[in-house]
Design an enzyme around this catalytic site. Structure first.
Site, PDB file in Angstrom:
ATOM      1  CE  LYS A 103      57.529  43.246  24.220  1.00 49.80           C
ATOM      2  NZ  LYS A 103      57.125  44.364  23.356  1.00 49.80           N
ATOM      3  NE  ARG A 133      52.602  43.351  13.453  1.00 46.04           N
ATOM      4  CZ  ARG A 133      53.087  44.586  13.351  1.00 46.04           C
ATOM      5  NH1 ARG A 133      53.460  45.069  12.175  1.00 46.04           N
ATOM      6  NH2 ARG A 133      53.204  45.343  14.410  1.00 46.04           N
TER       7      ARG A 133
HETATM    8 MN    MN Z   1      55.661  42.035  20.728  1.00 46.28          MN
END
Ligand code: MN
Ligand code: ZN
Length: 502
Positions: free
Chosen positions: A280, A354
């Site tokens: 990120k 997920r």
């Molecule tokens: Mn993530």
């Protein structure tokens, strides 16, 4: 405002003494605020003081309006706070809860001992209402300051004592006993979300979940050896770049007959999400300590259910991992095999939640054959684009469960908004090389994430709550000033209480 509050209940006093809070309703003739007859009698020694002060200050009893009177003549009180609550007959439990938060916000640090007269004209200000007010006080008083070495002075910050004056003291105490555990559950969840990731490792998280044993919850902790044996290749892949061992914690509350199938709550517990190799950007990355808000909610919820001895069998299962870039970290292009046997091509290592949930959902379904599964996850930034921070995204394969969650959201103020699932969206996560891939592209990002999860729930009634917008970095409200709101504990406790207890 104090950091903590001691709450007690007492019958209506004969006279007012000490810092006192009165409730006033709106809607009386002439736009004036009105007090209940019992409250009116207590302020009678001051003559028409409240009325005169009210008309000077245009105090009309509307919700949130405040009349603050210092050393009122004729009364033995240093301060009298009259709090408007709006139209009394229309008050719902949530309004009483919010009122508690509003009152707490108006109490100065130095208040010491405070009495609140829980009574209104034309409203059922009963035991339940008083307990909601108490819960609102408690939740608003919360602050996370364990890493501040300069505390506020002892005598002001820590010693607020509030007495709620009620008509039926015994009933109010009983109602509060039910609510108190819910308050504790919310506080547990907030603490976990606020805690930094150097302290709250998967191991430490599991240890804290272990504290639930004290309230009668059965807690099992599985480490990487156990998870490998179970074949949780999707979950393990996420944690493999971290020096911290991944964990799955199973919490069981048995409040109903042993043969009744449990309700199941599953939480994403990524204790820190760097994004992994798909790292990120730096700005705001510190917020990713909150990527475990789903798991935090499940722990808080299990505490709440156990403390109020909910007549239900409930399981909570949380997947705890840290997503780090490293020489051992998983790569885009890697293919992992989940516990279900389905294979997954990793396209973006930042779509890790997920992968964790896929294995945990499958495990829960296989082992417990639950009545339903609800998972909570700070899953996608896309849900914030769609819904902001006001509603969590709700995805479900079951209309009845979805409707119940929506209702519970309106009742508790922890609102959810239903989003679609369909085969057309599902197709978007088909992979060239494996059974599926872990991203479905830029558009409909929250939906394709939910489609991914659906591939692991079989025919069990299931709902997925995407809480990326509500679980952390929470906007301030009357009952919350903390970065982590403990979102979902009250929602799911209410869902269970309304519909799933024997
Ligand atoms: Mn993530
Ligand atoms: Zn994440």
């Amino acid at each position: 405002m104090a950091d903590s509050v001691k709450i007690s209940f007492a019958p209506f006093p004969a006279t007012l003494e000490g810092f006192s809070v009165l409730l006033a309703a709106s809607g009386a003739a002439g736009g004036r605020a009105s007090l209940s007859a019992a409250t009116e009698a207590l302020v009678a020694p001051a003559g028409d003081l409240v009325e005169r002060a009210g008309s000077t200050d245009r105090f009309d009893g509307k919700s949130g309006a405040i009349l603050d009177l210092l050393a009122p003549a004729g009364l033995a009180v240093p301060r009298l706070l009259v709090v408007g609550v709006g139209k009394a007959p229309e008050l719902r439990p949530l309004d009483w809860l919010t009122l508690g938060g509003t009152i707490m916000g108006k109490l100065p640090d130095t208040a010491g001992e405070v009495g609140i007269l829980v009574d209104l004209p034309g409203a059922e200000a009963g035991a339940q209402a008083a307990a909601e007010v108490a819960l609102g006080l408690r939740l608003r008083a919360y602050s996370f300051d364990r890493y501040k070495t300069k505390k506020k002075s002892e005598d002001s910050a820590t010693k607020l004592r509030v007495t709620l004056y009620v008509k039926d003291e015994a009933a109010a105490k009983r109602a509060w006993r039910k609510r108190e555990g819910i308050g504790e559950g919310v506080v547990i969840a907030r603490d976990l979300v606020n805690e930094p990731a150097n302290v709250l490792t998967p191991n430490e998280f599991a240890r804290r979940a272990g504290d639930l044993a004290k309230v009668g919850v059965d807690v099992e902790v599985m480490g990487e050896k156990d998870l490998k044996k179970l074949g949780m290749g999707a979950l393990l892949g996420v944690g493999q770049g971290s020096s911290e061992e991944s964990q799955v914690v199973v919490m069981r509350w048995s409040g109903a007959k042993s043969d009744s199938a449990p309700v199941a709550f599953i939480g994403k517990g990524v204790v820190f999400d760097t994004g992994g190799i798909s790292i990120k950007p730096a700005a705001g990355m510190e917020d990713m300590k909150g990527d475990m808000a789903g798991a935090a909610c499940v722990v808080g919820l299990m505490h709440a259910l156990a403390r109020r001895k909910a007549k239900v069998n409930a399981v909570g299962v949380i997947g705890l991992v840290e997503n780090m870039p490293d020489g051992k970290a998983q790569r885009p292009g890697d293919i992992v095999t989940s516990m279900s046997g389905q294979t997954i091509e990793i396209i973006n290592t930042d779509a890790e939640g997920r992968l964790v949930l896929g294995d945990v959902l499958w495990y829960t379904k296989e082992r417990f054959k639950p009545r339903f599964m609800v998972d909570l996850a700070t899953l996608t930034g896309a849900i914030m684009v769609a819904l902001g921070t006001e509603n969590a995204g709700l995805f479900s394969n079951d209309d009845a469960l979805a409707a119940s969650l929506h209702e519970a959201g309106l009742d508790t103020g922890e609102k959810v908004w239903r989003m679609p699932l369909s085969p057309e969206y599902d197709k978007l996560i088909d992979s060239k090389f494996a059974d599926m891939k872990n991203t479905g592209g830029r558009f409909g990002g929250s939906i394709t994430a939910a489609q991914f999860l659906q591939r692991f729930v079989g025919s069990v009634p299931w709902a997925h709550l995407d809480i990326a917008g509500t679980g952390m970095s929470s906007p301030a409200s009357e009952i919350n000033r903390s970065w982590g709101a403990g979102w979902g504990v009250r929602l799911l406790d209410h869902l269970v209480a309304r519909q799933y207890e024997d």
